[in-house]
Scaffold this motif. Structure first.
Motif, PDB file in Angstrom:
ATOM      1  N   PRO A  64       0.888  -1.083   0.090  1.00 28.93           N
ATOM      2  CA  PRO A  64      -0.024   0.049   0.098  1.00 28.93           C
ATOM      3  C   PRO A  64       1.087   1.296   0.174  1.00 28.93           C
ATOM      4  CG  PRO A  64      -0.015  -1.200   2.018  1.00 28.93           C
ATOM      5  CD  PRO A  64       0.591  -2.013   1.182  1.00 28.93           C
ATOM      6  N   SER A  65       0.422   2.316  -0.418  1.00 32.00           N
ATOM      7  CA  SER A  65       1.004   3.642  -0.333  1.00 32.00           C
ATOM      8  C   SER A  65       1.521   4.159   0.890  1.00 32.00           C
ATOM      9  CB  SER A  65      -0.024   4.846  -0.690  1.00 32.00           C
ATOM     10  OG  SER A  65       0.486   6.009  -0.970  1.00 32.00           O
ATOM     11  N   GLY A  66       2.952   4.494   1.039  1.00 28.95           N
ATOM     12  CA  GLY A  66       3.619   5.092   2.088  1.00 28.95           C
ATOM     13  C   GLY A  66       4.336   3.683   2.965  1.00 28.95           C
ATOM     14  N   CYS A  67       4.324   2.682   2.231  1.00 33.07           N
ATOM     15  CA  CYS A  67       4.716   1.322   2.951  1.00 33.07           C
ATOM     16  C   CYS A  67       6.249   1.328   2.791  1.00 33.07           C
ATOM     17  CB  CYS A  67       4.025   0.388   2.613  1.00 33.07           C
ATOM     18  SG  CYS A  67       4.525  -0.400   1.105  1.00 33.07           S
ATOM     19  N   GLY A  68       6.693   2.188   2.157  1.00 32.72           N
ATOM     20  CA  GLY A  68       8.389   2.088   1.882  1.00 32.72           C
ATOM     21  C   GLY A  68       9.105   1.678   0.856  1.00 32.72           C
ATOM     22  N   LYS A  69       8.128   1.297  -0.114  1.00 31.22           N
ATOM     23  CA  LYS A  69       8.510   0.630  -1.571  1.00 31.22           C
ATOM     24  C   LYS A  69       9.602   1.559  -2.139  1.00 31.22           C
ATOM     25  CE  LYS A  69       4.592   0.675  -3.225  1.00 31.22           C
ATOM     26  NZ  LYS A  69       3.604   1.510  -2.201  1.00 31.22           N
ATOM     27  N   SER A  70       9.285   2.909  -2.399  1.00 28.14           N
ATOM     28  CA  SER A  70      10.286   3.640  -3.096  1.00 28.14           C
ATOM     29  C   SER A  70      11.557   3.777  -2.431  1.00 28.14           C
ATOM     30  CB  SER A  70       9.722   5.145  -3.325  1.00 28.14           C
ATOM     31  OG  SER A  70       8.594   5.123  -4.052  1.00 28.14           O
ATOM     32  N   THR A  71      11.334   3.961  -0.915  1.00 28.04           N
ATOM     33  CA  THR A  71      12.818   4.134  -0.129  1.00 28.04           C
ATOM     34  C   THR A  71      13.334   2.947  -0.385  1.00 28.04           C
ATOM     35  OG1 THR A  71      11.290   5.459   1.478  1.00 28.04           O
ATOM     36  CG2 THR A  71      13.432   4.354   2.435  1.00 28.04           C
ATOM     37  N   PHE A  72      12.913   1.571  -0.143  1.00 23.62           N
ATOM     38  CA  PHE A  72      13.592   0.306  -0.390  1.00 23.62           C
ATOM     39  C   PHE A  72      14.329   0.405  -1.739  1.00 23.62           C
ATOM     40  CE2 PHE A  72      13.962  -3.915  -1.277  1.00 23.62           C
ATOM     41  CZ  PHE A  72      14.757  -4.379  -0.361  1.00 23.62           C
TER      42      PHE A  72
HETATM   43  N1  LIG Z   1      13.225  12.019   3.066  1.00 25.15           N
HETATM   44  C1  LIG Z   1      12.172  11.352   3.766  1.00 25.15           C
HETATM   45  N2  LIG Z   1      11.952  12.148   5.202  1.00 25.15           N
HETATM   46  C2  LIG Z   1      11.095  11.726   5.926  1.00 25.15           C
HETATM   47  N3  LIG Z   1      10.160  10.960   5.448  1.00 25.15           N
HETATM   48  C3  LIG Z   1      10.118  10.158   4.609  1.00 25.15           C
HETATM   49  C4  LIG Z   1      11.313  10.642   3.579  1.00 25.15           C
HETATM   50  N4  LIG Z   1      11.092   9.729   2.336  1.00 25.15           N
HETATM   51  C5  LIG Z   1       9.965   9.031   2.774  1.00 25.15           C
HETATM   52  N5  LIG Z   1       9.486   9.289   3.848  1.00 25.15           N
HETATM   53  C6  LIG Z   1       8.299   8.673   4.762  1.00 25.15           C
HETATM   54  O1  LIG Z   1       8.698   7.217   4.427  1.00 25.15           O
HETATM   55  C7  LIG Z   1       7.506   6.503   4.282  1.00 25.15           C
HETATM   56  C8  LIG Z   1       7.696   5.506   3.017  1.00 25.15           C
HETATM   57  O2  LIG Z   1       7.583   6.427   1.707  1.00 25.15           O
HETATM   58  P1  LIG Z   1       7.819   5.702   0.430  1.00 25.15           P
HETATM   59  O3  LIG Z   1       8.056   7.092  -0.470  1.00 25.15           O
HETATM   60  O4  LIG Z   1       8.976   4.671   0.564  1.00 25.15           O
HETATM   61  O5  LIG Z   1       6.494   4.920   0.133  1.00 25.15           O
HETATM   62  P2  LIG Z   1       5.911   4.098  -0.947  1.00 25.15           P
HETATM   63  O6  LIG Z   1       5.611   2.744  -0.467  1.00 25.15           O
HETATM   64  O7  LIG Z   1       6.680   4.522  -2.392  1.00 25.15           O
HETATM   65  O8  LIG Z   1       4.481   4.974  -1.232  1.00 25.15           O
HETATM   66  P3  LIG Z   1       3.847   5.159  -2.837  1.00 25.15           P
HETATM   67  O9  LIG Z   1       3.169   4.114  -2.998  1.00 25.15           O
HETATM   68  O10 LIG Z   1       2.736   6.216  -2.160  1.00 25.15           O
HETATM   69  O11 LIG Z   1       4.766   5.940  -3.679  1.00 25.15           O
HETATM   70  C9  LIG Z   1       6.295   7.556   4.040  1.00 25.15           C
HETATM   71  O12 LIG Z   1       5.473   7.665   5.316  1.00 25.15           O
HETATM   72  C10 LIG Z   1       6.981   8.751   3.699  1.00 25.15           C
HETATM   73  O13 LIG Z   1       6.471   9.892   4.201  1.00 25.15           O
END
Ligand SMILES: Nc1ncnc2c1ncn2[C@@H]1O[C@H](COP(=O)(O)OP(=O)(O)OP(=O)(O)O)[C@@H](O)[C@H]1O
Ligand SMILES: [Mg+2]
Length: 303
Positions: free
Chosen positions: A44-52
């Motif tokens: 789901p959105s915000g679960c950290g996929k892009s970060t990973f």
């Molecule tokens: N540079 C940052 N500083 C603080 N918090 C961050 C930063 N980058 C991401 N986050 C937080 O880390 C969490 C995961 O973010 P991420 O972008 O990895 O999610 P995602 O799974 O890719 O979501 P989406 O499907 O919406 O793209 C979110 O709660 C976001 O707010």
């Protein structure tokens, strides 16, 4: 092979009261991805996929854990002693210590990344976008591996053709449709002939029909590339269950934030696949049921 060991990412954030708080975006994710596979990260959105994904690319440092690609660390630790610093400077020839943080993350692996918003350069034409990427990659080469200008141009034109953009070589991204921009990002990634392509929700911004077409094109290019060269590994972030199952050899399901590994679902259906293949549909339903369970759990807690 990509090996992620116990990856965690913690972001320090300041709340509205001015107090330091933290947010754990990724928690203890370990994952091995063999060469030549297509693996989807689903959640789901915000679960950290892009970060990973950015940690896999070496664009962000994990708070904890390590990423190895073909046995090499993606991010080296910063030099701690004067001696280490001198040898480090010699290796990377960075401009100033201030630039250190930027230059230490030089790509050491053949990775190409396609970002969530495509990130093609709007001031360059389609062709210039490809030539620019090729020049950057060429800068790191020496001797016979270094390509001549005409060869770069030839390669750029070849990959535009492969993605059906030959007629649009001199158009700017703003003059292309969403699907074409996506293909341009894909052409640019393929043009540098990487071993790994990381894609962040590559088809999220296009309509359903174009999306299916682009998915099939991606599979065709992946198979073609693997037929002539080393196997191409694709790691793809998506929150579309059908897309994940249809494309992948394995679907890695993340839990809602903080992103932990919820489940790994192998998809063994033979390629080329049909979207209506009962095996595929059964796996999709299984994953959807997992998400439904998570949502039910959440609403129980919030009552
Ligand atoms: N540079 C940052 N500083 C603080 N918090 C961050 C930063 N980058 C991401 N986050 C937080 O880390 C969490 C995961 O973010 P991420 O972008 O990895 O999610 P995602 O799974 O890719 O979501 P989406 O499907 O919406 O793209 C979110 O709660 C976001 O707010
Ligand atoms: Mg994201």
């Amino acid at each position: 092979m990509i090996e992620a060991k116990s990856i965690s990412k913690f972001f320090p954030v300041i709340n509205e009261k001015g107090l330091a708080e933290g947010l754990t975006a990724v928690l203890n994710v370990s994952l091995t991805i063999p060469d030549g596979k297509i693996v989807s990260l689903l959640g789901p959105s915000g679960c950290g996929k892009s970060t990973f994904l950015e940690i896999l690319a070496g664009l962000q440092a994990p708070t904890d854990g390590t990423i190895h690609i073909d046995g090499k660390l993606v991010l080296e630790p910063l030099p701690a002693t004067r001696k280490e610093m001198i040898s480090y400077k010699r290796r990377y020839r960075f401009i100033s210590p201030l630039a250190n943080g930027v230059f230490r993350d030089r790509p050491k692996h053949d990775i190409a990344m396609i970002f969530q918003d495509y990130a093609v350069f709007p001031w360059m034409t389609a062709l210039q976008n490809l030539v620019f990427a090729l020049k950057l990659r060429n800068a790191g080469r020496t001797g016979t591996a270094k390509l001549k200008k005409a060869q770069l141009m030839e390669k750029a034109v070849f990959f535009l053709g492969k993605t059906g953009l030959a007629a649009f070589a001199n158009k700017y991204p703003s003059q292309l449709s969403g699907g074409m921009r996506q293909r341009l990002a894909l052409a640019r990634a393929l043009s540098v002939e990487p071993k790994i392509i990381l894609m962040d929700e590559p088809f999220a911004a296009v309509d359903a029909l174009t999306r299916e077409k682009l998915q099939d094109e991606l599979l065709r290019l992946w198979a073609e590339t693997a037929a002539v060269g080393p196997p191409l590994t694709i790691v793809l972030v998506t929150h579309d269950v059908q897309e994940a199952v249809y494309l992948s050899d394995e679907v890695v399901v993340f839990s809602p934030s903080p992103g932990t590994l919820r489940n790994r679902v192998p998809v063994e259906a033979r390629r080329p696949r049909a979207r209506t293949d009962p095996n595929i549909v059964e796996i999709e339903e299984r994953i959807l049921a997992m998400f439904q369970y998570d949502i039910n759990q959440e609403s129980e807690y919030s009552i």
